[in-house]
Every structure is written in C-alpha cells, then in structure tokens.
Scaffold this motif. Structure first.
Motif, PDB file in Angstrom:
ATOM      1  N   ILE A 189       0.816  -1.210   0.000  1.00 56.73           N
ATOM      2  CA  ILE A 189       0.000   0.000   0.000  1.00 56.73           C
ATOM      3  C   ILE A 189       0.849   1.259   0.000  1.00 56.73           C
ATOM      4  CG2 ILE A 189      -1.821   1.235   1.217  1.00 56.73           C
ATOM      5  CD1 ILE A 189      -2.711  -1.446   2.398  1.00 56.73           C
ATOM      6  N   PHE A 190       1.771   1.365   0.952  1.00 58.97           N
ATOM      7  CA  PHE A 190       2.646   2.531   1.066  1.00 58.97           C
ATOM      8  C   PHE A 190       4.103   2.087   1.002  1.00 58.97           C
ATOM      9  CE2 PHE A 190      -1.156   3.386   3.710  1.00 58.97           C
ATOM     10  CZ  PHE A 190      -1.683   4.441   2.992  1.00 58.97           C
ATOM     11  N   ARG A 191       4.971   3.015   0.726  1.00 59.43           N
ATOM     12  CA  ARG A 191       6.402   2.707   0.699  1.00 59.43           C
ATOM     13  C   ARG A 191       6.940   2.445   2.109  1.00 59.43           C
ATOM     14  NH1 ARG A 191       9.440   3.439  -3.719  1.00 59.43           N
ATOM     15  NH2 ARG A 191       8.489   4.421  -5.556  1.00 59.43           N
ATOM     16  N   GLY A 192       6.489   3.241   3.058  1.00 64.65           N
ATOM     17  CA  GLY A 192       7.012   3.136   4.413  1.00 64.65           C
ATOM     18  C   GLY A 192       6.443   1.956   5.177  1.00 64.65           C
ATOM     19  N   LYS A 193       7.275   1.322   5.973  1.00 69.99           N
ATOM     20  CA  LYS A 193       6.856   0.177   6.783  1.00 69.99           C
ATOM     21  C   LYS A 193       5.832   0.581   7.828  1.00 69.99           C
ATOM     22  CE  LYS A 193       8.719  -3.407   9.828  1.00 69.99           C
ATOM     23  NZ  LYS A 193       9.959  -3.988  10.439  1.00 69.99           N
ATOM     24  N   ARG A 194       6.047   1.754   8.440  1.00 70.48           N
ATOM     25  CA  ARG A 194       5.164   2.176   9.527  1.00 70.48           C
ATOM     26  C   ARG A 194       3.727   2.372   9.051  1.00 70.48           C
ATOM     27  NH1 ARG A 194       7.073   7.006  13.335  1.00 70.48           N
ATOM     28  NH2 ARG A 194       8.594   5.350  13.786  1.00 70.48           N
ATOM     29  N   ALA A 195       3.546   3.037   7.919  1.00 75.47           N
ATOM     30  CA  ALA A 195       2.198   3.280   7.410  1.00 75.47           C
ATOM     31  C   ALA A 195       1.490   1.970   7.090  1.00 75.47           C
ATOM     32  CB  ALA A 195       2.256   4.175   6.169  1.00 75.47           C
ATOM     33  N   ASN A 196       2.200   1.035   6.472  1.00 76.59           N
ATOM     34  CA  ASN A 196       1.610  -0.267   6.172  1.00 76.59           C
ATOM     35  C   ASN A 196       1.236  -1.006   7.452  1.00 76.59           C
ATOM     36  OD1 ASN A 196       1.657  -0.827   3.164  1.00 76.59           O
ATOM     37  ND2 ASN A 196       3.768  -0.186   3.465  1.00 76.59           N
ATOM     38  N   ASN A 197       2.093  -0.904   8.476  1.00 74.46           N
ATOM     39  CA  ASN A 197       1.810  -1.581   9.736  1.00 74.46           C
ATOM     40  C   ASN A 197       0.586  -0.998  10.435  1.00 74.46           C
ATOM     41  OD1 ASN A 197       3.892  -3.404   9.495  1.00 74.46           O
ATOM     42  ND2 ASN A 197       5.319  -2.256  10.786  1.00 74.46           N
ATOM     43  N   VAL A 198       0.420   0.311  10.335  1.00 77.41           N
ATOM     44  CA  VAL A 198      -0.757   0.941  10.936  1.00 77.41           C
ATOM     45  C   VAL A 198      -2.029   0.416  10.281  1.00 77.41           C
ATOM     46  CG1 VAL A 198      -2.021   3.118  11.184  1.00 77.41           C
ATOM     47  CG2 VAL A 198       0.426   3.027  11.692  1.00 77.41           C
ATOM     48  N   VAL A 199      -2.022   0.390   8.951  1.00 79.62           N
ATOM     49  CA  VAL A 199      -3.189  -0.131   8.226  1.00 79.62           C
ATOM     50  C   VAL A 199      -3.400  -1.607   8.541  1.00 79.62           C
ATOM     51  CG1 VAL A 199      -4.122  -0.629   5.928  1.00 79.62           C
ATOM     52  CG2 VAL A 199      -2.977   1.548   6.364  1.00 79.62           C
ATOM     53  N   GLY A 200      -2.304  -2.363   8.588  1.00 80.45           N
ATOM     54  CA  GLY A 200      -2.412  -3.789   8.864  1.00 80.45           C
ATOM     55  C   GLY A 200      -2.958  -4.077  10.249  1.00 80.45           C
ATOM     56  N   HIS A 201      -2.443  -3.383  11.261  1.00 79.78           N
ATOM     57  CA  HIS A 201      -2.931  -3.589  12.622  1.00 79.78           C
ATOM     58  C   HIS A 201      -4.399  -3.181  12.751  1.00 79.78           C
ATOM     59  CE1 HIS A 201       1.330  -3.919  14.113  1.00 79.78           C
ATOM     60  NE2 HIS A 201       0.732  -4.790  14.882  1.00 79.78           N
ATOM     61  N   LEU A 202      -4.771  -2.083  12.104  1.00 77.09           N
ATOM     62  CA  LEU A 202      -6.157  -1.627  12.164  1.00 77.09           C
ATOM     63  C   LEU A 202      -7.100  -2.670  11.580  1.00 77.09           C
ATOM     64  CD1 LEU A 202      -8.418   0.457  12.547  1.00 77.09           C
ATOM     65  CD2 LEU A 202      -7.776   1.429  10.327  1.00 77.09           C
ATOM     66  N   HIS A 203      -6.765  -3.167  10.396  1.00 77.74           N
ATOM     67  CA  HIS A 203      -7.658  -4.129   9.741  1.00 77.74           C
ATOM     68  C   HIS A 203      -7.662  -5.480  10.446  1.00 77.74           C
ATOM     69  CE1 HIS A 203      -7.767  -1.085   6.647  1.00 77.74           C
ATOM     70  NE2 HIS A 203      -8.747  -1.752   6.068  1.00 77.74           N
ATOM     71  N   ALA A 204      -6.511  -5.876  10.994  1.00 80.26           N
ATOM     72  CA  ALA A 204      -6.482  -7.113  11.768  1.00 80.26           C
ATOM     73  C   ALA A 204      -7.355  -6.979  13.007  1.00 80.26           C
ATOM     74  CB  ALA A 204      -5.046  -7.449  12.160  1.00 80.26           C
ATOM     75  N   ALA A 205      -7.313  -5.798  13.648  1.00 82.43           N
ATOM     76  CA  ALA A 205      -8.136  -5.568  14.834  1.00 82.43           C
ATOM     77  C   ALA A 205      -9.619  -5.599  14.489  1.00 82.43           C
ATOM     78  CB  ALA A 205      -7.766  -4.230  15.467  1.00 82.43           C
ATOM     79  N   LEU A 206      -9.971  -5.065  13.335  1.00 81.51           N
ATOM     80  CA  LEU A 206     -11.378  -5.027  12.944  1.00 81.51           C
ATOM     81  C   LEU A 206     -11.962  -6.424  12.749  1.00 81.51           C
ATOM     82  CD1 LEU A 206     -11.393  -2.029  10.423  1.00 81.51           C
ATOM     83  CD2 LEU A 206     -12.486  -2.104  12.673  1.00 81.51           C
ATOM     84  N   VAL A 207     -11.124  -7.385  12.326  1.00 87.33           N
ATOM     85  CA  VAL A 207     -11.624  -8.751  12.100  1.00 87.33           C
ATOM     86  C   VAL A 207     -11.210  -9.705  13.217  1.00 87.33           C
ATOM     87  CG1 VAL A 207     -11.659  -8.425   9.603  1.00 87.33           C
ATOM     88  CG2 VAL A 207      -9.636  -9.422  10.674  1.00 87.33           C
ATOM     89  N   GLY A 208     -10.417  -9.218  14.185  1.00 84.92           N
ATOM     90  CA  GLY A 208     -10.067 -10.046  15.330  1.00 84.92           C
ATOM     91  C   GLY A 208      -8.878 -10.955  15.136  1.00 84.92           C
ATOM     92  N   LEU A 209      -7.834 -10.474  14.460  1.00 81.06           N
ATOM     93  CA  LEU A 209      -6.629 -11.272  14.241  1.00 81.06           C
ATOM     94  C   LEU A 209      -5.404 -10.549  14.777  1.00 81.06           C
ATOM     95  CD1 LEU A 209      -7.059 -12.583  10.574  1.00 81.06           C
ATOM     96  CD2 LEU A 209      -7.775 -13.655  12.713  1.00 81.06           C
TER      97      LEU A 209
END
Length: 342
Positions: free
Chosen positions: A88-108
């Motif tokens: 999604i983004f070049r930076g690791k941090r931005a991708n991790n934020v999106v990843g953690h958010l979406h994982a939290a939304l589905v419970g993973l």
C-alpha cells in the motif's frame, strides 16, 4: 505431482530481465490513491453493515446481516494481507498501521499472521516448511495421512467431502491462533496485539448480545464467523492446494519454487474484487510487494516469460481449481479408505 527440475533454459538466471520489464512499466510503484479509495469503500460498507444491524434490531433477519458482514470482513482481511506485504505505502510504519487496524477489525493478530504468511511465501507447498500445509484436520501428503490417529484419521479418509464444511471453522481457527500467539509472546508488540484483540472481542460480543437475544446472538456469531471462514478458505485454498508438493530434500530456484507451486484463477474485474487479487497467485508470489491493482497488468509479462522458459503457467477457473483441490484430498485419503498405510 512431480516437478521437472531439468528445464532447457535457466529461468532463475533470466528473472532479472523479467524484473526489469516489470519495473520499467511501473508495476512495482505503490498506488496509495487506489488503496485509499478501496479503504473508503470498505469502511463505508462496514459502517453500513453495522448500521443495518442496529436498525434491524432483535430479529432473525439479522442472519442476513451476518452473511453481509462475512463478506465485508473478508474484504478487510484482504487489505490486511496487502499491508502485510507492504503493497500500500512505501514506508513500513504506514503499512503496519493499516495492517494492525484491519487485523483488529476482524479479530486477528497482525504480527502473527505476517510471520506465518512470510514463511509460506518463502517455502510454498514445502512439505515441512510451509505452515499452510500444517492443518491438523486435513492431510495434504501421504505421510501426513498415515500419521493421523483416531477421529483425525477418519476425517482424512473422507476429507474431500469434509473440506467445504470444515471451512466453517477457519475463522475460529484464525482467532484462536492469534490469541495463542499473543499469550505465548510469539509476537513482538505483545501489549499492542493483546489490546487490539481484547477491544475486538469485547466490542463485538457487547454489540451482538446487546442488540440480540442470547439465542439469536449465538446464531448470528455462528453464521458470521462461519461464512467468513468459508469466504477466506475459498479465496486462499485454490492458490496452492492440489499443486505439486516439494519434499524436504528438494531445492528449487526462486522462480520455479514460486511458479510451479502456484495456480491462477481466470476471471474479470469481479473475480479480482471477490478474491482480493489472490487470483493472480503466480504474479503475487513472484512479486509479493506489487500492488494488487497491478497484478493483472503483470500477468501477460509473466505468462510470456514462463512460455519462453518452458515453465508451466497453471491457470484455471474457480470451479476447476476447487475440483483440483478436492481430487488431491480424495487421492490422499484413498489408501486410508482401502485400509492400507499410504
């Protein structure tokens, strides 16, 4: 299935040429605007589904809402997958934020899933190193089948018939594995992961049991989580199941390892959206950081590359892929049904 290890050409030595062609066409460039639009659509669908849930209230019609939310959760999981690959983004941090958010939304647990999925990408369909082949309720190799005992052995006998019903448990399995990984401190950010999982569980159960009667709430959860598991299973299983397996003593170059163990699913824009781009599994495994929207454009380049180097480019319909999966599972269980040891 066996894998030919003596090609007329050396695709691994020419992979740099394919990579250059892909880069020259800008197919590895991130597409944040496309993802922002997709994120907006998904969040709108999520908000709309939960708003519908609130409006319908205490009713058995909520089982339809549960089915809708199963699809929405699947789409959220696809975004988490892309974030895990830093598409999604070049930076690791931005991708991790999106990843953690979406994982939290589905419970993973995002970190648990990324670690597991990276091991899969490094060793797809490897008998001992691919975690996606380590599923207790199924047997993908004769050795796994022969090692089963008790109920699991009976299940291995008839696993082709049980495969789709077992997918109803996939969502529950992912939740449990996430919790176990956090409790065992197998993730780096234990506090963050634990907090996000706790917020999801408490919030989800509170909303469902606040609006619905206990019996309806249990039915809602069963339908929602079950269909979500089926959706994920139908999206991920066709990619490698039933494709050639790599024994422990077999080593292949990167190109052969990724291409010959992967399967694409034919289809148009609807298939791309429904399967989260996972239908371009060959391209995805060769270029895991490629944004989802670019995979379809890389397909002609990869097909031509495979044809030029004598590599089988496996592509079939969705129905055909499920048939191949079931045939493989049925064949693995055949010796057990005959009363023999595989």
């Amino acid at each position: 299935m066996s894998i030919d290890t003596a090609p007329a050409t050396r695709p691994h030595s020419d992979f740099a040429e394919l990579s250059r062609a892909v880069k020259q066409r800008g197919l590895l460039e991130r597409r944040p605007r496309t993802y922002v639009l997709r994120l907006a659509i998904n969040m709108t669908l999520l908000a709309g589904a939960w708003t519908l849930f609130a409006l319908v209230g205490d009713s058995w019609w909520q089982l339809l809402t549960a089915a809708l939310l199963a699809v929405v959760f699947g789409q959220l999981a696809f975004i988490g997958h892309d974030a895990g690959h830093k598409q999604i983004f070049r930076g690791k941090r931005a991708n991790n934020v999106v990843g953690h958010l979406h994982a939290a939304l589905v419970g993973l647990s995002f970190q648990w899933w990324v670690g597991k999925h990276n091991r899969h990408h490094a060793n797809p369909n490897h008998e001992h190193d691919d975690p996606d082949l380590d599923i207790p309720l199924l047997a993908f190799t004769p050795e796994q089948a022969s090692a089963k005992r008790g109920v699991l052995r009976w299940m291995a006998k008839y696993q082709a018939f049980l495969f789709f019903p077992l997918l109803l448990l996939e969502g529950l399995s992912l939740h449990l594995s996430s919790v176990q990984a956090v409790l065992r401190r197998e993730v780096k950010a234990v506090r963050l992961e634990a907090t996000l999982l706790a917020i999801h569980v408490v919030g989800y159960l509170a909303v469902v049991f606040w609006v619905l009667s206990p019996l309806q709430a249990i039915a809602f959860i069963a339908v929602h989580q079950g269909l979500w598991g089926v959706y994920l299973g139908l999206s991920f299983a066709p990619n490698h199941k039933g494709m050639p397996l790599l024994p422990a003593d077999r080593k292949l170059d990167h190109v052969r390892k990724q291409v010959l163990t992967s399967r694409n699913i034919r289809g148009g824009r609807f298939t791309d959206a429904a399967l989260g781009g996972l239908n371009y599994q060959i391209e995805h495994h060769l270029f895991p950081g490629m944004p989802r929207a670019n995979l379809r454009h890389a397909r002609p380049l990869v097909r031509e590359f495979c044809a030029r180097h004598g590599l089988t480019y496996n592509e079939t319909s969705a129905a055909g892929s499920y048939a191949e999966v079931l045939r493989h599972l049925h064949a693995i269980g055949a010796p057990l049904r005959a009363g023999a040891t595989p």
